[in-house]
Write an enzyme that holds these catalytic residues in place. Sequence first.
Site, PDB file in Angstrom:
ATOM      1  N   PRO A   1       0.832  -1.211   0.000  1.00 26.24           N
ATOM      2  CA  PRO A   1       0.000   0.000   0.000  1.00 26.24           C
ATOM      3  C   PRO A   1       0.862   1.254   0.000  1.00 26.24           C
ATOM      4  O   PRO A   1       1.858   1.345   0.704  1.00 26.24           O
ATOM      5  CB  PRO A   1      -0.801  -0.129   1.301  1.00 26.24           C
ATOM      6  CG  PRO A   1      -0.834  -1.596   1.583  1.00 26.24           C
ATOM      7  CD  PRO A   1       0.489  -2.112   1.106  1.00 26.24           C
ATOM      8  N   GLU A   2       0.455   2.222  -0.833  1.00 23.84           N
ATOM      9  CA  GLU A   2       1.170   3.483  -0.927  1.00 23.84           C
ATOM     10  C   GLU A   2       0.328   4.586  -0.278  1.00 23.84           C
ATOM     11  O   GLU A   2      -0.678   4.304   0.387  1.00 23.84           O
ATOM     12  CB  GLU A   2       1.476   3.790  -2.392  1.00 23.84           C
ATOM     13  CG  GLU A   2       2.298   2.704  -3.076  1.00 23.84           C
ATOM     14  CD  GLU A   2       2.579   3.010  -4.539  1.00 23.84           C
ATOM     15  OE1 GLU A   2       2.690   4.203  -4.897  1.00 23.84           O
ATOM     16  OE2 GLU A   2       2.689   2.055  -5.335  1.00 23.84           O
TER      17      GLU A   2
END
Length: 282
Positions: free
Chosen positions: A2-3
């Site tokens: 996840p960014e």
Amino acid sequence: MPELPEVETIARGLHPALVGRAVSRVDVLWPRTIDRPVPGVFADLVTGVRFTKVDRRGKFLLFELESSHTLLVHLRMSGKFALRGRIEGPGDDEHARIRLALDDGTWLVFIDPRKFGRFYLVEDVRGFLRHLGPDAMSPDFNPGWLETALAGRRGEIKRLLLDQRFIAGIGNIYVSESLWRAGIHPARPAGSLSTEECRRLHAAIVAVLGESIAAGGTSLEDRQYVYPTGELGGFQRHLSVYDRAAEACPRCGYGIERLVQGQRSSYYCPICQPFITEEVEE
């Protein structure tokens, strides 16, 4: 992994559910998930304590507590949170690593199949995160800062943008998308970007991240990222180049190509993102 948009979406989703709630019980199902302090001390320090805010810095989730501590969580490759109305037994939620029972009867469950996610309970948040560069959605990240920070750097722009010590929050998906929008080849020497290219790149990064946040982040086919409620993000329907090798460029129609940089796949259009080696003199 996840960014920034995915972590931001998770923080926004958890904030109204957790603020004002106290932890009534801690189940540590995989002790190594807790980096600091040791699991027993961790449980003692959070039990009975209320959440006051859920925030984000870079790719870290920040759970602020009414005590002097803040719980920082890095999801790494496969970590995710789920809110459960009840837990029937120890077998509920395969790959659950930490479970926090709340005083309203709900549970906050951390699920992490690959076991890389980590919890850090700290008092000095700023000191703990001092290694991070400016957050990509903060005022500190601006075109002037970017131009100054890139000056004289010979490394590839794509690899530099992935370095969380340089800019915090963006990863492989959004760097590829931003470079395409800005018309910059991922292997360009970072110091070769002109003032105008720095402005375009900054605008592209901010726009791509903002659009992804509005869409709830990107859920790929592996579905390792979902909301705490189990819903999928929607930005995967708007990706222009990421994971689209051999498909037509949305801008010029030429085939998207894939390049491996530092064991990571980069996606780009060789027409819209020409490779320039000479440094630009202003």
